[in-house]
Design an enzyme around this catalytic site. Structure first.
Site, PDB file in Angstrom:
ATOM      1  N   SER A  75       6.576  28.509  49.436  1.00 28.41           N
ATOM      2  CA  SER A  75       6.578  29.831  49.918  1.00 28.41           C
ATOM      3  C   SER A  75       7.950  30.580  49.257  1.00 28.41           C
ATOM      4  CB  SER A  75       6.878  30.036  51.583  1.00 28.41           C
ATOM      5  OG  SER A  75       7.293  31.397  51.886  1.00 28.41           O
ATOM      6  N   ASN A 135      13.918  23.693  53.848  1.00 29.52           N
ATOM      7  CA  ASN A 135      14.365  25.033  53.476  1.00 29.52           C
ATOM      8  C   ASN A 135      15.542  24.926  52.517  1.00 29.52           C
ATOM      9  OD1 ASN A 135      14.390  28.106  53.205  1.00 29.52           O
ATOM     10  ND2 ASN A 135      13.655  27.980  55.498  1.00 29.52           N
ATOM     11  N   LEU A 139      13.477  38.300  53.088  1.00 31.50           N
ATOM     12  CA  LEU A 139      12.300  38.602  53.745  1.00 31.50           C
ATOM     13  C   LEU A 139      11.743  39.934  53.384  1.00 31.50           C
ATOM     14  CD1 LEU A 139      12.745  36.852  57.167  1.00 31.50           C
ATOM     15  CD2 LEU A 139      11.519  35.730  55.330  1.00 31.50           C
ATOM     16  N   GLY A 150       7.020  34.981  52.752  1.00 29.40           N
ATOM     17  CA  GLY A 150       7.302  35.061  54.080  1.00 29.40           C
ATOM     18  C   GLY A 150       6.877  36.331  54.692  1.00 29.40           C
ATOM     19  N   GLY A 178       8.657  24.510  44.006  1.00 29.07           N
ATOM     20  CA  GLY A 178       9.174  25.896  44.086  1.00 29.07           C
ATOM     21  C   GLY A 178       9.948  26.210  43.002  1.00 29.07           C
ATOM     22  N   ASN A 188      19.540  32.496  46.329  1.00 26.15           N
ATOM     23  CA  ASN A 188      18.549  33.551  46.441  1.00 26.15           C
ATOM     24  C   ASN A 188      18.660  34.035  47.957  1.00 26.15           C
ATOM     25  OD1 ASN A 188      15.950  33.752  48.377  1.00 26.15           O
ATOM     26  ND2 ASN A 188      16.059  31.481  47.702  1.00 26.15           N
ATOM     27  N   CYS A 211      15.599  31.609  60.425  1.00 26.57           N
ATOM     28  CA  CYS A 211      15.906  32.976  60.922  1.00 26.57           C
ATOM     29  C   CYS A 211      16.775  33.046  62.055  1.00 26.57           C
ATOM     30  CB  CYS A 211      14.537  34.115  61.103  1.00 26.57           C
ATOM     31  SG  CYS A 211      13.387  33.633  59.857  1.00 26.57           S
TER      32      CYS A 211
END
Lengths: 383, 286
Positions: free
Chosen positions: A86, A257, A138, A111, A330, A134, A195
């Site tokens: 993602s 993540n 979102l 996302g 990724g 990064n 989050c």
């Protein structure tokens, strides 16, 4: 069990891949051609490996079908264990000119949140040694716009698209997932739980086992879609969180993540990123991600998809060895967009070279031999 | 957008720390236009995980060659200076939207600050090929950093400003603009953000100050042009090439956005790098 059986009929999906196979057929040796027509499940893999074998100067062995299929539960069966992560592959269309996206195991899209988000101030990305930071924040057009704009395209694809979902409250997550439930083209959900939970003082869901379990359970009640939950590496011990998520009803885990980090502007007058904090990804984080996959696969019995610094086949094999069933690519896509598709062929070749007809024997080879309770060793070395 | 190999033909340090490299890359040159860029992979993935974006400095479609112009600022750019003629590297391009010149424009004003010259250099070639007149205003810190006029086409009027006055006008390049803005039909700029912001302010008040007509639509013709569309940009007096830290360069990662007056961030790699000055929210607005 019934769902599993439907999976077998689901492999009729790989029959649909035949046009791809035909295109490449001239490159396949006659033996392989017979083999591919007899075993439909591995036919796509055969075509791939034969094509890559033809590209090499010395084709070693006649291409045999390798079973690369991954069952993530609830009928989500990937053709191979290489996914794109993602945030690095947009909505699957951006790289269309230079990547054959249909050959990927799955695409995890950018996302998606309930309402549109403009994201963080710039600069949003910066390179760091062996990785990048990064802080996109979102940015996305909101779930309704995503469905309207992309779902019909996805529905025509053979590659499953897993929609990555983010939110600021359990209600947000549930509402987004409700709007994705039953939409043709949406093959699954990946929850980004790194989050802040605005209703609970801004503590991330991912760092609290109770919150992580609660959001997973709430989403589980809202949908029958295959549900993946993405773990955060920014925790002291990930195992209780992984267990809570598995107990909450997730079908699979994604680990991990990005790691939280910052960079300083060249002037040294302020932090570099517009949002100060960013997420570190790339080869630099692989040892950390590997450690977390190693720990998680020993405490949960749902599949774990590894992510973190995959840049070559050796990285995929490492993650399989510590118990992951699949890997996401990724950051490496930015440098080498062709990498994910190439890894699929290389994995099949690797299996063939070892005389295997499936990649599954490669999974978990580096885990402790006995199914022992998780070791506490190494805890003292953690930051 | 294509992924292709590029072979280094020539590599020269044209100014202290600034390099000009020519590559044979027919795949990347075909169809490329001034304002677009290539995203180039370094050979050292273990350390440098991102590609580097470079504007097409010049494009030669017949020979299949392109040049890039860059300053060595870190390990990535230093890596490129180590290449030797004959070495092959991997490029992705052409990327982004090009400068849009209105067919009616006869006089083009190009404004470049420092390395920003690399962003507008190819437009000078394109404009002269199309029979337009070009004036290039160039600003640098000192005489040592002034782009050599020998590397520009003879037809270009080249005016230099330096911050320390060591050559040309003593002051900012933007000081020179009022002299030329009445002459110019359109202006194209690339350089540091403060320079672009000043130019944008000048362009915004140009109609009132000079009483000139803007390039509009024919009376009564069709619907209004969508802001940000190539057609709308074609009509814009000032077009700017924006710079931003970049990740994927294909629009997937949303790393390289700029805030626009519409309130939605736009991607430099996809909707840009060229924008009409009035599209950009110069004061941010996050």
């Amino acid at each position: 069990m019934k769902a599993r059986r439907r999976v077998v009929t689901g492999s009729a999906a790989s029959v649909k891949r035949r046009p791809t196979v035909r295109k490449i057929k001239p490159a396949i040796a006659p033996v392989a051609r017979r083999a591919s027509s007899s075993a439909s499940a591995g036919s796509a893999a055969t075509a791939r490996s034969a094509a890559s074998a033809a590209a090499r100067p010395e084709p070693s062995l006649p291409a045999a079908p390798i079973d690369l299929a991954v069952d993530l539960g609830r009928g989500l069966v990937l053709g191979n264990p290489i996914l794109v992560a993602s945030g690095t592959f947009g909505y699957g269309i951006e790289y269309g000119d230079v990547v054959d996206v249909q050959r990927l195991g799955a695409i995890c899209c950018k996302g998606t949140t309930l309402r549109p988000r403009i994201g963080n101030p710039t600069p949003r990305v910066t390179e760091t040694p062996g990785g990048m930071l990064n802080s996109i924040g979102l940015q996305n057009p909101g779930v309704d716009a995503v469905v309207e704009k992309y779902a019909s395209t996805w529905a025509g694809w053979q590659v499953p698209v897993i929609v990555n979902v983010a939110g600021e409250s359990i209600g947000d997550y549930v509402e987004v997932v409700r709007r994705l439930d039953g939409v043709p083209g949406v093959a699954g959900i990946e929850l980004n739980i790194s989050c802040p939970n605005v209703g609970a003082g801004g503590i991330q869901f991912a760092i609290d086992a109770n919150a992580a379990g609660a959001v997973t359970a709430a989403v589980r009640r809202a949908t029958d879609l295959p549900l993946l939950v993405k773990l955060s590496p920014n925790v002291a011990d990930v195992r209780p969180i992984a267990r809570a998520i598995a107990d909450g009803g997730a079908d699979a885990l994604t680990a991990v993540n990005t790691l939280s980090g910052i960079a300083v502007a060249p002037s040294r007058a302020r932090p570099l990123l517009g949002n100060v904090y960013g997420g570190l990804s790339g080869p630099a984080i692989k040892p950390v991600a590997l450690r977390i996959v190693y720990e998680v696969t020993q405490v949960v019995d749902i599949p774990v998809i590894a992510i973190g610094g995959v840049a070559e086949l050796a990285d995929v094999l490492d993650y399989l060895a510590v118990g992951a069933v699949a890997a996401q690519v990724g950051t490496a896509i930015f440098a080498d967009p062709g990498l994910p598709v190439r890894l699929i062929g290389e994995l099949a070749d690797e299996c063939r070279g070892r005389g295997l007809d499936s990649y599954r024997p490669l999974i978990g080879t580096a885990l402790p031999k006995r199914a022992a309770p998780p070791s506490a060793r190494g805890v003292e070395y953690r930051p | 957008m294509r992924l292709g190999g590029a072979q280094l033909l020539d590599s020269r340090e044209i100014l202290p720390g600034q390099w000009l490299q020519a590559y044979l890359a027919p795949d990347l040159v075909a169809g490329a236009r001034a304002g677009q860029f290539v995203h180039v992979r370094t050979g050292d993935y273990s350390g440098l995980v991102l590609r580097r974006p470079f504007s097409y400095n010049t494009i030669d479609p017949l020979a299949g060659t392109l040049t890039i112009h860059f300053r060595t600022v870190g390990r990535g750019t230093a890596w490129f200076t180590q290449l030797r003629p004959g070495d092959r590297i991997d490029m992705l391009g052409p990327l982004g939207r090009p400068f849009e010149v209105d067919p009616r424009s006869r006089h083009l004003l190009l404004v470049a600050g420092g390395l920003g010259i690399a962003g507008v250099r190819a437009l000078a070639d394109e404009a002269i090929r199309d029979g337009r007149q070009v004036t290039l205003l160039f600003g640098a810190a000192t005489a040592r950093e002034v782009y050599p006029s020998s590397l520009l086409p003879d037809e270009v009027e080249y005016v230099v400003a330096t911050d320390d006055g060591s050559v040309g006008h003593h002051g900012f390049v933007t000081d020179l603009v009022p002299e030329y803005e009445a002459w110019a039909d359109q202006a194209f700029a690339c350089g540091p953000l403060p320079m672009l912001r000043t130019l944008s302010n000048l362009a915004a008040t140009r109609r009132q100050r000079l009483g000139v007509a803007s390039l509009g639509r024919k009376r009564g013709a069709g619907r209004p042009l969508a802001p940000g569309s190539p057609q709308a940009r074609k009509k814009a007096f000032l077009q700017v090439s924006m710079e931003q830290n970049m990740g994927c360069a294909v629009g997937a990662c949303l790393g390289c956005v700029v805030m626009t007056t519409s309130g939605t961030p736009q991607r430099v790699c996809r909707e840009g790098p060229v924008f009409a000055a009035e599209e950009i929210a110069w004061e941010g607005g996050w």
